[in-house]
Scaffold this motif. Structure first.
Motif, PDB file in Angstrom:
ATOM      1  N   LEU A  97       0.814  -1.215   0.000  1.00  0.00           N
ATOM      2  CA  LEU A  97       0.000   0.000   0.000  1.00  0.00           C
ATOM      3  C   LEU A  97       0.853   1.273   0.000  1.00  0.00           C
ATOM      4  O   LEU A  97       0.359   2.352  -0.303  1.00  0.00           O
ATOM      5  CB  LEU A  97      -0.945   0.015   1.203  1.00  0.00           C
ATOM      6  CG  LEU A  97      -2.018  -1.075   1.214  1.00  0.00           C
ATOM      7  CD1 LEU A  97      -2.790  -1.025   2.527  1.00  0.00           C
ATOM      8  CD2 LEU A  97      -2.953  -0.969   0.018  1.00  0.00           C
ATOM      9  N   LEU A  98       2.130   1.135   0.333  1.00  0.00           N
ATOM     10  CA  LEU A  98       3.013   2.301   0.408  1.00  0.00           C
ATOM     11  C   LEU A  98       3.488   2.724  -0.981  1.00  0.00           C
ATOM     12  O   LEU A  98       3.675   1.893  -1.869  1.00  0.00           O
ATOM     13  CB  LEU A  98       4.233   1.983   1.276  1.00  0.00           C
ATOM     14  CG  LEU A  98       3.953   1.553   2.715  1.00  0.00           C
ATOM     15  CD1 LEU A  98       5.255   1.209   3.412  1.00  0.00           C
ATOM     16  CD2 LEU A  98       3.187   2.629   3.460  1.00  0.00           C
ATOM     17  N   ASP A  99       3.706   4.005  -1.129  1.00  0.00           N
ATOM     18  CA  ASP A  99       4.298   4.534  -2.346  1.00  0.00           C
ATOM     19  C   ASP A  99       5.791   4.195  -2.324  1.00  0.00           C
ATOM     20  O   ASP A  99       6.408   4.198  -1.259  1.00  0.00           O
ATOM     21  CB  ASP A  99       4.103   6.061  -2.385  1.00  0.00           C
ATOM     22  CG  ASP A  99       4.632   6.662  -3.659  1.00  0.00           C
ATOM     23  OD1 ASP A  99       5.836   7.025  -3.678  1.00  0.00           O
ATOM     24  OD2 ASP A  99       3.861   6.774  -4.615  1.00  0.00           O
ATOM     25  N   PRO A 100       6.396   3.911  -3.468  1.00  0.00           N
ATOM     26  CA  PRO A 100       7.821   3.570  -3.480  1.00  0.00           C
ATOM     27  C   PRO A 100       8.731   4.611  -2.827  1.00  0.00           C
ATOM     28  O   PRO A 100       9.790   4.271  -2.324  1.00  0.00           O
ATOM     29  CB  PRO A 100       8.136   3.410  -4.963  1.00  0.00           C
ATOM     30  CG  PRO A 100       6.846   2.978  -5.564  1.00  0.00           C
ATOM     31  CD  PRO A 100       5.782   3.728  -4.788  1.00  0.00           C
ATOM     32  N   ALA A 101       8.332   5.873  -2.781  1.00  0.00           N
ATOM     33  CA  ALA A 101       9.165   6.916  -2.181  1.00  0.00           C
ATOM     34  C   ALA A 101       8.942   7.065  -0.674  1.00  0.00           C
ATOM     35  O   ALA A 101       9.700   7.772  -0.006  1.00  0.00           O
ATOM     36  CB  ALA A 101       8.892   8.252  -2.855  1.00  0.00           C
ATOM     37  N   ASP A 102       7.950   6.386  -0.124  1.00  0.00           N
ATOM     38  CA  ASP A 102       7.584   6.590   1.281  1.00  0.00           C
ATOM     39  C   ASP A 102       8.675   6.234   2.289  1.00  0.00           C
ATOM     40  O   ASP A 102       8.720   6.800   3.380  1.00  0.00           O
ATOM     41  CB  ASP A 102       6.317   5.800   1.641  1.00  0.00           C
ATOM     42  CG  ASP A 102       5.053   6.437   1.097  1.00  0.00           C
ATOM     43  OD1 ASP A 102       5.090   7.633   0.722  1.00  0.00           O
ATOM     44  OD2 ASP A 102       4.028   5.737   1.045  1.00  0.00           O
ATOM     45  N   LEU A 103       9.522   5.283   1.949  1.00  0.00           N
ATOM     46  CA  LEU A 103      10.545   4.834   2.906  1.00  0.00           C
ATOM     47  C   LEU A 103      11.957   5.208   2.467  1.00  0.00           C
ATOM     48  O   LEU A 103      12.935   4.801   3.102  1.00  0.00           O
ATOM     49  CB  LEU A 103      10.442   3.321   3.131  1.00  0.00           C
ATOM     50  CG  LEU A 103       9.079   2.815   3.610  1.00  0.00           C
ATOM     51  CD1 LEU A 103       9.100   1.302   3.768  1.00  0.00           C
ATOM     52  CD2 LEU A 103       8.658   3.489   4.899  1.00  0.00           C
ATOM     53  N   ARG A 104      12.071   5.991   1.430  1.00  0.00           N
ATOM     54  CA  ARG A 104      13.385   6.371   0.899  1.00  0.00           C
ATOM     55  C   ARG A 104      14.235   7.031   1.988  1.00  0.00           C
ATOM     56  O   ARG A 104      13.825   7.980   2.641  1.00  0.00           O
ATOM     57  CB  ARG A 104      13.225   7.329  -0.270  1.00  0.00           C
ATOM     58  CG  ARG A 104      14.555   7.682  -0.934  1.00  0.00           C
ATOM     59  CD  ARG A 104      14.368   8.522  -2.170  1.00  0.00           C
ATOM     60  NE  ARG A 104      13.725   7.707  -3.199  1.00  0.00           N
ATOM     61  CZ  ARG A 104      12.718   8.132  -3.964  1.00  0.00           C
ATOM     62  NH1 ARG A 104      12.236   9.347  -3.817  1.00  0.00           N
ATOM     63  NH2 ARG A 104      12.205   7.342  -4.874  1.00  0.00           N
ATOM     64  N   GLY A 105      15.426   6.475   2.208  1.00  0.00           N
ATOM     65  CA  GLY A 105      16.365   7.044   3.169  1.00  0.00           C
ATOM     66  C   GLY A 105      16.068   6.747   4.625  1.00  0.00           C
ATOM     67  O   GLY A 105      16.789   7.210   5.498  1.00  0.00           O
ATOM     68  N   LYS A 106      15.046   5.982   4.897  1.00  0.00           N
ATOM     69  CA  LYS A 106      14.669   5.697   6.290  1.00  0.00           C
ATOM     70  C   LYS A 106      15.521   4.557   6.852  1.00  0.00           C
ATOM     71  O   LYS A 106      15.612   3.490   6.247  1.00  0.00           O
ATOM     72  CB  LYS A 106      13.189   5.319   6.364  1.00  0.00           C
ATOM     73  CG  LYS A 106      12.682   5.222   7.802  1.00  0.00           C
ATOM     74  CD  LYS A 106      11.195   5.048   7.866  1.00  0.00           C
ATOM     75  CE  LYS A 106      10.395   6.112   7.195  1.00  0.00           C
ATOM     76  NZ  LYS A 106      10.481   7.437   7.759  1.00  0.00           N
ATOM     77  N   PRO A 107      16.160   4.756   8.010  1.00  0.00           N
ATOM     78  CA  PRO A 107      16.894   3.661   8.644  1.00  0.00           C
ATOM     79  C   PRO A 107      15.932   2.546   9.088  1.00  0.00           C
ATOM     80  O   PRO A 107      14.880   2.839   9.667  1.00  0.00           O
ATOM     81  CB  PRO A 107      17.546   4.317   9.864  1.00  0.00           C
ATOM     82  CG  PRO A 107      17.568   5.781   9.550  1.00  0.00           C
ATOM     83  CD  PRO A 107      16.338   6.021   8.727  1.00  0.00           C
ATOM     84  N   ILE A 108      16.306   1.311   8.782  1.00  0.00           N
ATOM     85  CA  ILE A 108      15.461   0.162   9.122  1.00  0.00           C
ATOM     86  C   ILE A 108      16.312  -0.964   9.676  1.00  0.00           C
ATOM     87  O   ILE A 108      17.344  -1.317   9.106  1.00  0.00           O
ATOM     88  CB  ILE A 108      14.673  -0.347   7.896  1.00  0.00           C
ATOM     89  CG1 ILE A 108      13.703   0.735   7.394  1.00  0.00           C
ATOM     90  CG2 ILE A 108      13.927  -1.634   8.228  1.00  0.00           C
ATOM     91  CD1 ILE A 108      12.895   0.316   6.182  1.00  0.00           C
ATOM     92  N   ILE A 109      15.851  -1.540  10.785  1.00  0.00           N
ATOM     93  CA  ILE A 109      16.400  -2.787  11.311  1.00  0.00           C
ATOM     94  C   ILE A 109      15.432  -3.894  10.907  1.00  0.00           C
ATOM     95  O   ILE A 109      14.227  -3.784  11.145  1.00  0.00           O
ATOM     96  CB  ILE A 109      16.538  -2.767  12.850  1.00  0.00           C
ATOM     97  CG1 ILE A 109      17.567  -1.729  13.291  1.00  0.00           C
ATOM     98  CG2 ILE A 109      16.911  -4.161  13.375  1.00  0.00           C
ATOM     99  CD1 ILE A 109      17.694  -1.593  14.809  1.00  0.00           C
ATOM    100  N   LEU A 110      15.961  -4.954  10.302  1.00  0.00           N
ATOM    101  CA  LEU A 110      15.148  -6.099   9.906  1.00  0.00           C
ATOM    102  C   LEU A 110      15.269  -7.217  10.927  1.00  0.00           C
ATOM    103  O   LEU A 110      16.384  -7.572  11.326  1.00  0.00           O
ATOM    104  CB  LEU A 110      15.589  -6.620   8.542  1.00  0.00           C
ATOM    105  CG  LEU A 110      15.444  -5.668   7.369  1.00  0.00           C
ATOM    106  CD1 LEU A 110      16.007  -6.306   6.103  1.00  0.00           C
ATOM    107  CD2 LEU A 110      13.992  -5.265   7.169  1.00  0.00           C
ATOM    108  N   THR A 111      14.123  -7.769  11.321  1.00  0.00           N
ATOM    109  CA  THR A 111      14.102  -8.918  12.222  1.00  0.00           C
ATOM    110  C   THR A 111      13.102  -9.941  11.682  1.00  0.00           C
ATOM    111  O   THR A 111      12.197  -9.598  10.922  1.00  0.00           O
ATOM    112  CB  THR A 111      13.673  -8.525  13.653  1.00  0.00           C
ATOM    113  OG1 THR A 111      12.302  -8.127  13.650  1.00  0.00           O
ATOM    114  CG2 THR A 111      14.540  -7.407  14.213  1.00  0.00           C
ATOM    115  N   ALA A 112      13.281 -11.168  12.091  1.00  0.00           N
ATOM    116  CA  ALA A 112      12.324 -12.216  11.739  1.00  0.00           C
ATOM    117  C   ALA A 112      12.426 -13.323  12.774  1.00  0.00           C
ATOM    118  O   ALA A 112      13.463 -13.493  13.421  1.00  0.00           O
ATOM    119  CB  ALA A 112      12.600 -12.766  10.347  1.00  0.00           C
TER     120      ALA A 112
END
Length: 186
Positions: A97-112
């Protein structure tokens, strides 16, 4: 740092959830290190309208607010339980649902999380490419934990070490992002 927000988003589709607890723990730790507040959401928070939504505007107001909060966060901690080698379908639907630009440059930690070691590469083969598409700054250290990596809810030393490494990387990104703002304000 700013008075910003760290947001955790977990792809769990049931409660209680070990994935949500894990995301909440990492999110709280990052927020504490960065001097920011935090919130954690999961798929359940989106309510029944999620399944039929084709756009953010199809969601109810509460779910639209969650999407806005995710987009406006200073950093994200993303987590999903592993089902058949990948993330959950409703988790992916939220991200779609997010626009491709919505998370540009945002720091993210991935977990699973998952039932065993055979799912450990899900983070690298599924989650990392997904957030690379969004041009997010995904930290190099991802954290996969199976049920055997926890004793009485506490992560093992190996998992704790990976969490600490990911937290240090995300904190450095957050500090780096705040430098231009401080310079511009002078």
């Amino acid at each position: 740092m700013s008075n910003g927000l760290i947001v955790g988003f977990s792809g769990n589709i049931t409660r209680p959830s070990s994935t949500r607890r894990f995301v909440d723990s990492v999110t709280a730790s990052l927020a504490e290190r960065a001097g920011l507040t935090h919130e954690v959401f999961d798929v359940e928070d989106f309510g029944p309208a999620l399944a039929a939504a084709r756009a953010v505007t199809d969601l109810d107001p509460k779910a639209q607010t969650i999407v806005r909060t995710i987009i406006e966060a200073d950093a994200l901690v993303i987590g999903s339980p592993t089902y058949k080698g990948s993330f959950t379908g409703l988790f992916k639907h939220v991200i779609d649902l997010l626009d491709p630009a919505d998370l540009r440059g945002k720091p993210i930690i991935l977990t699973a999380t998952g039932g065993g070691d055979r799912h450990a590469l899900m983070v690298e083969h599924q989650l990392r490419p997904l957030f690379a598409f969004f041009e997010a700054f995904v930290v190099p250290t991802a954290v996969y934990a199976s049920s055997r990596d926890f004793t009485d809810g506490a992560p093992s030393p190996a998992i704790t070490g990976r969490i600490e490494q990911a937290l240090a990387q995300a904190t450095a990104l957050l500090r780096g992002r705040s430098i231009p703002t401080a310079i511009a304000a002078e």
